[in-house]
Design an enzyme around this catalytic site. Sequence first.
Site, PDB file in Angstrom:
ATOM      1  N   TYR A   1      14.787 -73.692  39.823  1.00  0.00           N
ATOM      2  CA  TYR A   1      13.690 -73.585  40.784  1.00  0.00           C
ATOM      3  C   TYR A   1      14.292 -73.606  42.183  1.00  0.00           C
ATOM      4  CZ  TYR A   1       9.599 -74.943  43.546  1.00  0.00           C
ATOM      5  OH  TYR A   1       8.602 -74.987  44.488  1.00  0.00           O
TER       6      TYR A   1
ATOM      7  N   GLU B   1       8.894 -69.171  47.158  1.00  0.00           N
ATOM      8  CA  GLU B   1       9.132 -69.940  45.937  1.00  0.00           C
ATOM      9  C   GLU B   1       9.678 -69.000  44.872  1.00  0.00           C
ATOM     10  OE1 GLU B   1       6.676 -73.401  43.840  1.00  0.00           O
ATOM     11  OE2 GLU B   1       5.714 -71.451  43.629  1.00  0.00           O
TER      12      GLU B   1
END
Lengths: 296, 402
Positions: free
Chosen positions: B119, B207
């Site tokens: 991530y 993101e």
Amino acid sequence: MAILIHPQTKLLVQGITGSFGARHAQLSLAYGTQLVAGVTPGKGGQLFEGQVPIFDTVAEAARQTGATASAIFVPPPFAADAILEAVDAGLDLVVCITEGIPVNDMIKVKRAMQGSRTRLVGPNCPGLVTPGDGPNSHGGCRIGIAPGYIHKKGHVGVVSRSGTLTYEAVWQLTCRGVGQSTCVGIGGDPVNGTSHLDVIQLFMADPDTHGIIMIGEIGGSAEEEAAEWIARYGTKPVAGFIAGATAPPGRRMGHAGAIVSGGKGTAQAKIDAFRKAGIGVAATPSEMADTLLRMM
Amino acid sequence: MNIHEYQAKQLLARHGVAVPAGEPCKTVDEARSVAERLLAAGHSTLVIKSQIHAGGRGKGTFKHGFHGGVKLARSLAEAVDIAGNMLGKTLVTKQTGPDGRVVQTLLVAAAETIVREFYLAVLLDRATSRPLIMASTEGGMDIEEVAARTPEKIVREHVDPAVGLMPYQARKVASALGLKGDLFNQACKLVAAVYKAWWECDASLVEINPLCIVEGPGGKQAIVAVDAKVGLDDNALFRHPDIAAMRDLGEESPLEVEASRHALNYIKLEGNIACLVNGAGLAMGTMDIIKHYGGDPANFLDVCGGASKDQVSAAFRIILSDPSVKGILVNIFGGIMDCNVIATGIVEAVRETGLSIPLVVRLEGNNVQAGKKTLADSGLTITSGDSMADAAQKIVRAVRAA
């Protein structure tokens, strides 16, 4: 006493010849505020309303008039520059009214202001009022866009991210015969110069302020930080309201900073923090003044 | 402003972030030719991704029964069949609500062979007013869950805006992800590129979840942004006309689009009591007080500083286009504005729209007596509220009685 500004505070307005700046400069003059200078690059040497000298630069305006505070009304693309010009001129207080400044511009401004003596309030804020002695609080210091006449000189400090909720709280107090020391709108943007906590600390240290209304809203954690400090060091009654309990997550509610993201910044978390800190929580925005007055 | 995944990947690629080969398609024919090209280039598996501004696409279901808004295809025929089942169809996910969204665009891309998932995100840290890089070895999962359960698995790196992201910070992130050798160097380059994209596009959020180590045909590994989400700062769009042009009005509620044309800040909610308020904070507070007295707000509506006659009548038209609205609460604190001007605007809007549902108006501030008189003299059935609490109670009662 009051905080940050006093009836004697000398004010200059950046962007005094724009329609928004001019309108509110006039209202400040009418309120009896010591508005001593305006700044509009290229219009130096002219007079505003036939009485307030206009300068090309903030530095020159401050030097010639002794102004120590500025209200900024310039459009968003130029606001970061205007703030840093006022900081460079060494003013004590810069109040940025402008709404819609890019976040990255404010990130840079805050970094550039590190170590400077200037306090920034805002941006995207209604400004400050320290009410005066006269009828309808005339003779006070009004920086920004708040209606002056709703105020009354007294001993309650008000701090809020929202303009109209500030007016609501102030009006509730005034209608109950309770005056205010200073009312501070810190603005609805995610990056701002002065936090709830900064203002709360000033109110706690001000002998003229006997009670505080703190109005918050969803987004960020500034209210929680202020509540934590109050729990530890608070010496005066504080009542508050948090707006946005019914706001859907992930949506920006008008103010750029008013957004619940990733489960953070919820109204409930802030209300819980208030309760834990002994802050009186108004169940509705209609009860802000009464909630405080019950504690005083 | 939110943009689609394919647009996010275009922005990232422009700043040097590696993304899987692929292209957006608006028709089945386009999907066919993109799939043909990708298959010819040696990609054995393709992924067809519905482009909507909502998460949970993979587990979503189309209204005609087709399962999955993100599907793998191993042949041209399969890719074409999937594209036909997605384009123009309504996809319902846990984030779209029961109405779902019509899929207008697909991203047809090479499906990578994923070895590991990470991530990576860049966002504003409000507490420090600085950009923050967040990375985790727990890729492909809901990051809030990771933060709640295993916070030690998230690394945070603040960036000093005066100098920007320094190379050593990218190295710290790559090291924290446990990468070595060539992958370490690739990750450093990618982190720097993602940060640059965040800063230069004036993004509010970039993101990448998952960020992946993928394995190419020859067994060679590379780091690629397999999914990407980019949110932009509305306040900065004026300096990015190319990004502003990415706005997809089809993804926004038509009423919200109409409202923005009149400089009104409107967000539709699920309830039946509409509100019209000046100021964002007061507008939120008005929704809250309706709820407090047992009602359900139908919208957030901030007429901003102005509340001109035109704005008020546009606001009424927008409110009344929502069929679930059964009553209206107007709450105006006219500090500087003349309450009588607002009252006149309300009366005209009520006449224009032939309003037939309960309306409660709470006016306070400048010239309020004249404003209240205008409302009372109009001959219209407008109920006056003395305070926010009084007004909220009155509209909740009126809607219940109706």
